[in-house]
Design a protein around this motif. Structure first.
Motif, PDB file in Angstrom:
ATOM      1  N   ASP A  26       0.859  -1.188   0.000  1.00 15.25           N
ATOM      2  CA  ASP A  26       0.000   0.000   0.000  1.00 15.25           C
ATOM      3  C   ASP A  26       0.900   1.244   0.000  1.00 15.25           C
ATOM      4  OD1 ASP A  26      -1.456   2.245   0.912  1.00 15.25           O
ATOM      5  OD2 ASP A  26      -3.014   0.944   1.732  1.00 15.25           O
ATOM      6  N   LYS A  27       0.676   2.114  -1.000  1.00 16.10           N
ATOM      7  CA  LYS A  27       1.553   3.272  -1.190  1.00 16.10           C
ATOM      8  C   LYS A  27       1.581   4.187   0.046  1.00 16.10           C
ATOM      9  CE  LYS A  27       2.800   6.191  -5.042  1.00 16.10           C
ATOM     10  NZ  LYS A  27       2.386   6.838  -6.249  1.00 16.10           N
ATOM     11  N   LYS A  28       0.386   4.449   0.613  1.00 11.03           N
ATOM     12  CA  LYS A  28       0.293   5.351   1.765  1.00 11.03           C
ATOM     13  C   LYS A  28       1.028   4.753   2.973  1.00 11.03           C
ATOM     14  CE  LYS A  28      -3.176   7.354   4.774  1.00 11.03           C
ATOM     15  NZ  LYS A  28      -4.510   7.087   5.250  1.00 11.03           N
ATOM     16  N   GLN A  29       0.837   3.444   3.186  1.00 13.35           N
ATOM     17  CA  GLN A  29       1.484   2.792   4.324  1.00 13.35           C
ATOM     18  C   GLN A  29       3.002   2.766   4.143  1.00 13.35           C
ATOM     19  OE1 GLN A  29      -0.123  -0.846   5.818  1.00 13.35           O
ATOM     20  NE2 GLN A  29      -2.229  -0.325   5.331  1.00 13.35           N
ATOM     21  N   LYS A  30       3.435   2.509   2.909  1.00 16.13           N
ATOM     22  CA  LYS A  30       4.873   2.452   2.652  1.00 16.13           C
ATOM     23  C   LYS A  30       5.512   3.824   2.901  1.00 16.13           C
ATOM     24  CE  LYS A  30       8.330   1.002  -0.665  1.00 16.13           C
ATOM     25  NZ  LYS A  30       8.651   0.686  -2.035  1.00 16.13           N
ATOM     26  N   ALA A  31       4.805   4.883   2.503  1.00 19.14           N
ATOM     27  CA  ALA A  31       5.321   6.245   2.704  1.00 19.14           C
ATOM     28  C   ALA A  31       5.445   6.561   4.197  1.00 19.14           C
ATOM     29  CB  ALA A  31       4.405   7.254   2.025  1.00 19.14           C
ATOM     30  N   MET A  32       4.424   6.143   4.973  1.00 18.58           N
ATOM     31  CA  MET A  32       4.440   6.436   6.413  1.00 18.58           C
ATOM     32  C   MET A  32       5.462   5.573   7.164  1.00 18.58           C
ATOM     33  SD  MET A  32       2.740   8.953   7.295  1.00 18.58           S
ATOM     34  CE  MET A  32       2.870   8.781   9.056  1.00 18.58           C
ATOM     35  N   TRP A  33       5.882   4.465   6.564  1.00 17.52           N
ATOM     36  CA  TRP A  33       6.805   3.539   7.212  1.00 17.52           C
ATOM     37  C   TRP A  33       8.149   4.235   7.495  1.00 17.52           C
ATOM     38  CZ3 TRP A  33       8.302  -1.851   4.674  1.00 17.52           C
ATOM     39  CH2 TRP A  33       8.992  -2.619   5.610  1.00 17.52           C
ATOM     40  N   GLY A  34       8.776   4.736   6.420  1.00 15.68           N
ATOM     41  CA  GLY A  34      10.067   5.424   6.571  1.00 15.68           C
ATOM     42  C   GLY A  34       9.940   6.697   7.385  1.00 15.68           C
ATOM     43  N   THR A  35       8.835   7.421   7.166  1.00 18.57           N
ATOM     44  CA  THR A  35       8.623   8.685   7.888  1.00 18.57           C
ATOM     45  C   THR A  35       8.522   8.438   9.388  1.00 18.57           C
ATOM     46  OG1 THR A  35       7.423   9.555   5.981  1.00 18.57           O
ATOM     47  CG2 THR A  35       7.087  10.697   8.059  1.00 18.57           C
ATOM     48  N   THR A  36       7.705   7.432   9.771  1.00 20.20           N
ATOM     49  CA  THR A  36       7.524   7.129  11.198  1.00 20.20           C
ATOM     50  C   THR A  36       8.853   6.741  11.823  1.00 20.20           C
ATOM     51  OG1 THR A  36       5.292   6.342  10.737  1.00 20.20           O
ATOM     52  CG2 THR A  36       6.237   5.687  12.839  1.00 20.20           C
ATOM     53  N   ARG A  37       9.623   5.914  11.121  1.00 21.84           N
ATOM     54  CA  ARG A  37      10.916   5.460  11.653  1.00 21.84           C
ATOM     55  C   ARG A  37      11.843   6.652  11.907  1.00 21.84           C
ATOM     56  NH1 ARG A  37      16.332   5.924  10.753  1.00 21.84           N
ATOM     57  NH2 ARG A  37      17.412   4.208  11.741  1.00 21.84           N
ATOM     58  N   ASN A  38      11.915   7.581  10.940  1.00 17.94           N
ATOM     59  CA  ASN A  38      12.802   8.734  11.106  1.00 17.94           C
ATOM     60  C   ASN A  38      12.314   9.688  12.190  1.00 17.94           C
ATOM     61  OD1 ASN A  38      14.889   8.070   9.514  1.00 17.94           O
ATOM     62  ND2 ASN A  38      14.380   9.412   7.809  1.00 17.94           N
ATOM     63  N   LEU A  39      10.998   9.839  12.321  1.00 24.68           N
ATOM     64  CA  LEU A  39      10.465  10.715  13.375  1.00 24.68           C
ATOM     65  C   LEU A  39      10.781  10.136  14.758  1.00 24.68           C
ATOM     66  CD1 LEU A  39       7.028  11.766  11.830  1.00 24.68           C
ATOM     67  CD2 LEU A  39       9.025  13.212  12.154  1.00 24.68           C
ATOM     68  N   ILE A  40      10.712   8.801  14.876  1.00 24.51           N
ATOM     69  CA  ILE A  40      11.063   8.164  16.158  1.00 24.51           C
ATOM     70  C   ILE A  40      12.550   8.397  16.451  1.00 24.51           C
ATOM     71  CG2 ILE A  40      11.271   5.963  17.398  1.00 24.51           C
ATOM     72  CD1 ILE A  40       8.778   4.997  15.810  1.00 24.51           C
ATOM     73  N   ARG A  41      13.388   8.239  15.412  1.00 27.29           N
ATOM     74  CA  ARG A  41      14.830   8.463  15.606  1.00 27.29           C
ATOM     75  C   ARG A  41      15.101   9.903  16.062  1.00 27.29           C
ATOM     76  NH1 ARG A  41      18.395   9.149  10.613  1.00 27.29           N
ATOM     77  NH2 ARG A  41      17.316  11.123  10.843  1.00 27.29           N
ATOM     78  N   ASN A  42      14.392  10.875  15.457  1.00 25.03           N
ATOM     79  CA  ASN A  42      14.558  12.280  15.854  1.00 25.03           C
ATOM     80  C   ASN A  42      14.151  12.496  17.309  1.00 25.03           C
ATOM     81  OD1 ASN A  42      15.346  12.795  13.262  1.00 25.03           O
ATOM     82  ND2 ASN A  42      13.468  13.819  12.635  1.00 25.03           N
TER      83      ASN A  42
END
Length: 199
Positions: A78-94
């Protein structure tokens, strides 16, 4: 799969991560309905972030005692889920970096008479930027400012977004310009000098 999303987020022993799986029923904004809340606490403070229902988090500790979070989505196709996957990971790292090390942004005021002064118990910055009046900017909650010398500012905070947004808001008053190379520069930012038109 998301190259960024599948990389684990390591966090030091003085940082704790808590994922409350109770769905949000009265969200601040409509898109947060049924999201869950991730709380990251560290020596410098605490940050929270809504997590989408299709994102699953798991915490693991390696044999060497290193703790990390894995981020997975329900449907990677799913395009929307795939986009949020990397974003969520980087926001957690921040968030992890913010509560353990914090963020700082340096601003340089370049121009004749440009200077900054802290006012109102260090909660606002008064900037002289060549206008007929000083520009006063309030510091948002969680961001502090120091002025080591009158034409230098250092913004600090645990929330990367708040720190960089404030830096951009200050810079908008005097964007760097290429002819006289004057303006407000963020960190090591430079601008290429342009020659004016010659007759």
């Amino acid at each position: 799969t998301s190259h960024i999303g599948r990389m684990p987020v390591y966090f030091p022993s003085d940082v704790s991560v808590e994922h409350d799986l109770t769905p949000i029923q009265n969200p601040r904004i409509a898109s947060e309905l049924n999201n869950t809340v991730l709380t990251v606490k560290g020596p410098l403070g605490e940050l929270q972030m809504p997590i989408k229902p299709f994102v699953q988090l798991s915490t693991e500790t390696t044999a060497q005692g290193e703790a990390h979070i894995n981020v997975v989505v329900a449907d990677a196709a799913d395009k929307k889920q795939k986009a949020m996957w990397g974003t969520t990971r980087n926001l957690i790292r921040n968030m992890v970096t913010g509560v353990s090390e914090g963020y700082r942004v340096h601003l340089r005021l370049v121009g004749v008479g440009y200077r900054a002064v802290l006012e109102n118990n260090n909660r606002s910055i008064s900037l002289k930027l060549g206008y007929s009046h000083p520009v006063v900017i309030e510091l948002p909650e969680g961001v502090t400012c120091t002025v080591p010398i009158p034409n230098r500012l250092i913004l600090q905070g645990i929330d990367l977004q708040k720190v960089t947004e404030l830096a951009a808001k200050i810079q908008r008053w005097r964007k760097p310009e290429p002819y006289n190379q004057k303006g407000i520069f963020i960190n090591d930012e430079t601008i290429k000098k342009k020659e004016g038109k010659k007759k």
